[in-house]
Every structure is written in C-alpha cells, then in structure tokens.
Write an enzyme that holds these catalytic residues in place. Structure first.
Site, PDB file in Angstrom:
ATOM      1  N   PRO A  28       2.361   1.847  -8.143  1.00 31.17           N
ATOM      2  CA  PRO A  28       2.204   0.434  -7.774  1.00 31.17           C
ATOM      3  C   PRO A  28       0.810   0.155  -7.241  1.00 31.17           C
ATOM      4  O   PRO A  28       0.273   0.923  -6.445  1.00 31.17           O
ATOM      5  CB  PRO A  28       3.268   0.245  -6.677  1.00 31.17           C
ATOM      6  CG  PRO A  28       3.501   1.617  -6.130  1.00 31.17           C
ATOM      7  CD  PRO A  28       3.318   2.561  -7.272  1.00 31.17           C
ATOM      8  N   ALA A 181       6.010   2.995   2.605  1.00 26.19           N
ATOM      9  CA  ALA A 181       4.750   3.727   2.790  1.00 26.19           C
ATOM     10  C   ALA A 181       3.613   2.786   3.157  1.00 26.19           C
ATOM     11  O   ALA A 181       3.792   1.576   3.330  1.00 26.19           O
ATOM     12  CB  ALA A 181       4.417   4.466   1.490  1.00 26.19           C
ATOM     13  N   TYR A 184       3.420  -0.564   5.560  1.00 30.64           N
ATOM     14  CA  TYR A 184       4.304  -1.723   5.466  1.00 30.64           C
ATOM     15  C   TYR A 184       5.555  -1.510   6.323  1.00 30.64           C
ATOM     16  O   TYR A 184       5.646  -0.551   7.088  1.00 30.64           O
ATOM     17  CB  TYR A 184       4.582  -2.056   4.003  1.00 30.64           C
ATOM     18  CG  TYR A 184       3.313  -2.537   3.332  1.00 30.64           C
ATOM     19  CD1 TYR A 184       2.897  -3.857   3.458  1.00 30.64           C
ATOM     20  CD2 TYR A 184       2.485  -1.648   2.651  1.00 30.64           C
ATOM     21  CE1 TYR A 184       1.706  -4.292   2.902  1.00 30.64           C
ATOM     22  CE2 TYR A 184       1.284  -2.070   2.099  1.00 30.64           C
ATOM     23  CZ  TYR A 184       0.898  -3.404   2.222  1.00 30.64           C
ATOM     24  OH  TYR A 184      -0.302  -3.828   1.688  1.00 30.64           O
ATOM     25  N   ARG A 228       9.562   4.971  -1.777  1.00 31.04           N
ATOM     26  CA  ARG A 228       8.212   5.537  -1.637  1.00 31.04           C
ATOM     27  C   ARG A 228       7.885   5.758  -0.165  1.00 31.04           C
ATOM     28  O   ARG A 228       8.098   4.863   0.663  1.00 31.04           O
ATOM     29  CB  ARG A 228       7.162   4.628  -2.270  1.00 31.04           C
ATOM     30  CG  ARG A 228       5.819   5.351  -2.375  1.00 31.04           C
ATOM     31  CD  ARG A 228       4.771   4.566  -3.104  1.00 31.04           C
ATOM     32  NE  ARG A 228       3.706   5.468  -3.580  1.00 31.04           N
ATOM     33  CZ  ARG A 228       2.471   5.082  -3.809  1.00 31.04           C
ATOM     34  NH1 ARG A 228       2.097   3.843  -3.623  1.00 31.04           N
ATOM     35  NH2 ARG A 228       1.573   5.950  -4.240  1.00 31.04           N
ATOM     36  N   GLY A 315      -2.558   5.925 -10.405  1.00 33.84           N
ATOM     37  CA  GLY A 315      -2.873   4.540 -10.143  1.00 33.84           C
ATOM     38  C   GLY A 315      -4.097   4.090 -10.908  1.00 33.84           C
ATOM     39  O   GLY A 315      -4.013   3.492 -11.979  1.00 33.84           O
ATOM     40  N   ARG A 316      -5.273   4.401 -10.368  1.00 32.79           N
ATOM     41  CA  ARG A 316      -6.525   3.907 -10.966  1.00 32.79           C
ATOM     42  C   ARG A 316      -6.712   4.379 -12.406  1.00 32.79           C
ATOM     43  O   ARG A 316      -7.292   3.650 -13.224  1.00 32.79           O
ATOM     44  CB  ARG A 316      -7.697   4.337 -10.078  1.00 32.79           C
ATOM     45  CG  ARG A 316      -7.799   3.512  -8.784  1.00 32.79           C
ATOM     46  CD  ARG A 316      -8.604   4.221  -7.718  1.00 32.79           C
ATOM     47  NE  ARG A 316      -7.857   5.329  -7.122  1.00 32.79           N
ATOM     48  CZ  ARG A 316      -8.326   6.105  -6.140  1.00 32.79           C
ATOM     49  NH1 ARG A 316      -9.551   5.894  -5.674  1.00 32.79           N
ATOM     50  NH2 ARG A 316      -7.592   7.075  -5.644  1.00 32.79           N
TER      51      ARG A 316
END
Length: 371
Positions: A28, A181, A184, A228, A315-316
């Site tokens: 995400p 995670a 949050y 997560r 991710g990236r």
C-alpha cells in the site's frame, strides 16, 4: 547475477482463499488520487489495473469513516459513492485477472481539522500530538493536540472498520487489510509514547487491536482479512522501547482467528521478521523496504529463502514498474526513475505513465529504425 528464470518470487502460492500466480505483493502506498469527498478518481482504476500481474494488490490506505480521515484527498469507504468508485477499480483489476485487497487506515491522532471533512480535531488513544508541523490541504500547520478517545469512541472506531470492511466486499474487493502499522490508530495503541491510558486499553496495549481485528473477522470472514504491523517503526515520532513482548502477545491472541495473512515490516532495532515468523503459522507477507532504500529482487528472494516470509511486498518498485513480474522474469533491472515531483499530485502524470518493459523495447526499436 540472479537467476530470474527460477526466481522464487515468481512461484505460485496457495493458502486458504489466496490462490496467487506469484509471490509478489504490491504494498500500500498513499497517492492522493481521490476527489475531495474521498471518492477515488477514475485514473485510480487504470493505476491498479496496470499492476494486476502482481500476485496480490493492496490499495493505499482508505479511511473507514471520515472520523478516521488522516489527510485531504485520501480515499474513503464510507458512502455509496465511495463504494461505486471503488467498484470501478476492482472490476478493472479483475478484468485483467488480478486480485486486490482494500487497506483500511484510520488516522487516529494523525490529521488536522483543516484537512478533515468534519473539520474537527482528530482523536487518538491519548492526547499526544504528532511532532512537528503537519501537511494540510493548503500548506502546513502545527499539529493539533488530539482528543483522547473515550470508550464510546473506541467502540465506534471498531464499528466503523466493520462497516467499511463490508463496504469493501460490496465494492468487489477480494479482501481487506487492516492498517496496524506506520503510526496510524492501531499502532498508536501499541506504542509506548502514544498510549498513556490507565484503563484496560492502556494496561494491555494489544487489546484494541485484538478487539478490532476480531470484530472485522467475524463480519467478513477471517479468510478475507489481513493485518499489517510495523513493530518498532519510529515514523511520525512513534516510540516502542521493547516491541518484542507486545507483538508476541498480539500474535498469540490473533493466531486462533486464522487470518488470511500477516503483513509485517522489519526494523533495524528489532528484527521482527526473524522473531515473529516462528510465532505465526499462517501466511506472512514480508516488507523489507520500509524506511530504507527500495526493496530489491535479491532482498525479496532472501526473505523467502530465509523462511521469513511466504510472500514479499514491493512498494516503490511497483510504483515505477507496473509490470514488475515481467521485469523479474526478463532479468531486467528496476531502473525506471521515480517522478518525485508528481508523487502526491492528483493527475495521471507520475501515476499511470510509467512504461512497461514492452513499451520500452518498442520505443528502442522505433528509435533504432529511425537512425
């Protein structure tokens, strides 16, 4: 050189409802491509459909209710309009044979009244603000002191997640990932410095996470639910002096639910993957790029070889290489640069205009033919 023809990242994986053509998960990533009311923009469907070759896609964080909104133009899953907007996304992904989970992300203390549809001060476990200025819809501002959540607030947050998880299934998602995670709401209950409560949710910092995950699992089925976690992650001023006992206890409490997966990030100070993998019998997705350089193919393969994970999230690399499985199969380096100027803008540029390997080869052939 890595032998990509036999890369374990490209091996299929099956467990419970998860039947995946490869072990690559798109992590995400917040991208701010939503209308001001939280409905995903049409271009969001193109973005996820382009990456449907992943074994599993996990969306950017989606607020379950505007009470948990952490930023402006972050998407939601509260209203019928939201559901309709996300249904366009899931249909586009499924049309390309993909699988997609919605990540539910409640901001807790994250956020500012100038970037919240309700215009109110966010609430968290305790009245501890985020350090430093925060981004708002029209610039930056001092972080507000969050309101400490009451017992009713806690129960409402759980109900909001249950409702949003049901909305996710109505929108066509294959499942839901709860964001516990990266600073949050759930992480705020787990961490030392953001949970100063003296009630049951402070004496047992895992309690909120267990109650929330259990409630959502009962509502939509544990086999459609992932979680997560990022033990020891210091982002946004989080402090966990001794994460191991807390997260071991959390996994022990959640193990009987038989969730679809645990999505776990590692940390320099606490090797969470090595410590918690033996304590989790179900599917485990590893992410080794959090707060580091982007995850490489070799690092992903090592996570599998070491037995630390069944799947690996990138991710990236997925952001700039929409056809990442094909890149690995072709032994092509992850070399496309990131358009950092448009990373958090609201249009297609820097979002859906990254070339596939096929695109690049076609351009090379065209260029060669014109020389």
């Amino acid at each position: 050189m890595t032998n990509t023809a036999a890369s374990p990242l490209l091996a299929p994986y099956s467990s419970g409802r998860l039947t995946l053509p490869n072990r690559l998960v798109m992590a995400p990533m917040t991208r701010f491509r939503a209308h001001e009311d939280g409905t995903p923009l049409p271009v969001v469907a193109d973005y996820y459909a382009q990456r449907a070759e992943a074994g599993l896609l996990v969306t950017e964080g989606i607020w379950p209710h505007r009470r948990g909104q952490s930023g402006w133009r972050i998407p939601g899953l509260e209203t019928e309009t939201h559901i309709a907007g996300w249904r366009v996304v899931t249909e586009a992904v499924h049309a390309r044979g993909g699988r997609i989970f919605a990540q539910l992300m409640h901001g807790g203390r994250q956020g500012h009244q100038r970037s919240r549809l309700l215009g109110d001060v966010p609430a968290g476990p305790s009245a501890v603000p985020v350090p430093g200025p925060v981004h708002v819809k029209d610039g930056k501002a001092e972080a507000p002191i969050p309101r400490e959540m009451t017992q009713d607030d806690i129960l409402t947050a759980i109900d909001d997640h249950v409702a949003a998880a049901r909305n996710a299934l109505w929108a066509g998602f294959d499942g839901v990932e709860i964001h516990g995670a990266n600073s949050y709401l759930i992480h705020q209950f787990l961490a030392d410095n953001t949970n100063l409560r003296t009630d049951a949710y402070g004496r047992d910092r895992t309690r909120f996470a267990v109650e929330l995950v259990t409630a959502v699992a009962e509502a939509i089925g544990a086999d459609r639910l992932g979680l997560r976690l990022s033990p020891g992650n210091p982002q946004f001023g989080m402090t966990e002096r001794s994460p191991a006992p807390v997260y071991r206890a959390l996994l022990n409490a959640l193990a009987p639910l038989d969730l679809a997966y645990l999505h776990l990030t590692d940390n320099d100070d606490y090797p969470a993957l090595a410590d918690l993998r033996p304590r989790w019998n179900g599917t485990l997705i590893a992410n080794v790029g959090e707060n580091h350089a982007p995850t490489t193919q070799r690092q992903g393969e090592q996570a599998l070889a070491q037995g630390h994970a069944d799947l690996v999230s990138f991710g990236r690399a997925f952001l700039t290489h929409p056809d990442l499985p094909a890149r690995i199969a072709a032994n092509d380096p992850f070399a496309t640069p990131m358009d950092t100027e448009r990373l958090y803008t609201h249009g297609a540029r820097g979002y859906t205009d990254y070339p596939t390997l096929e695109d690049q080869r076609a351009r090379q052939l065209t260029a060669a033919a014109t020389q």
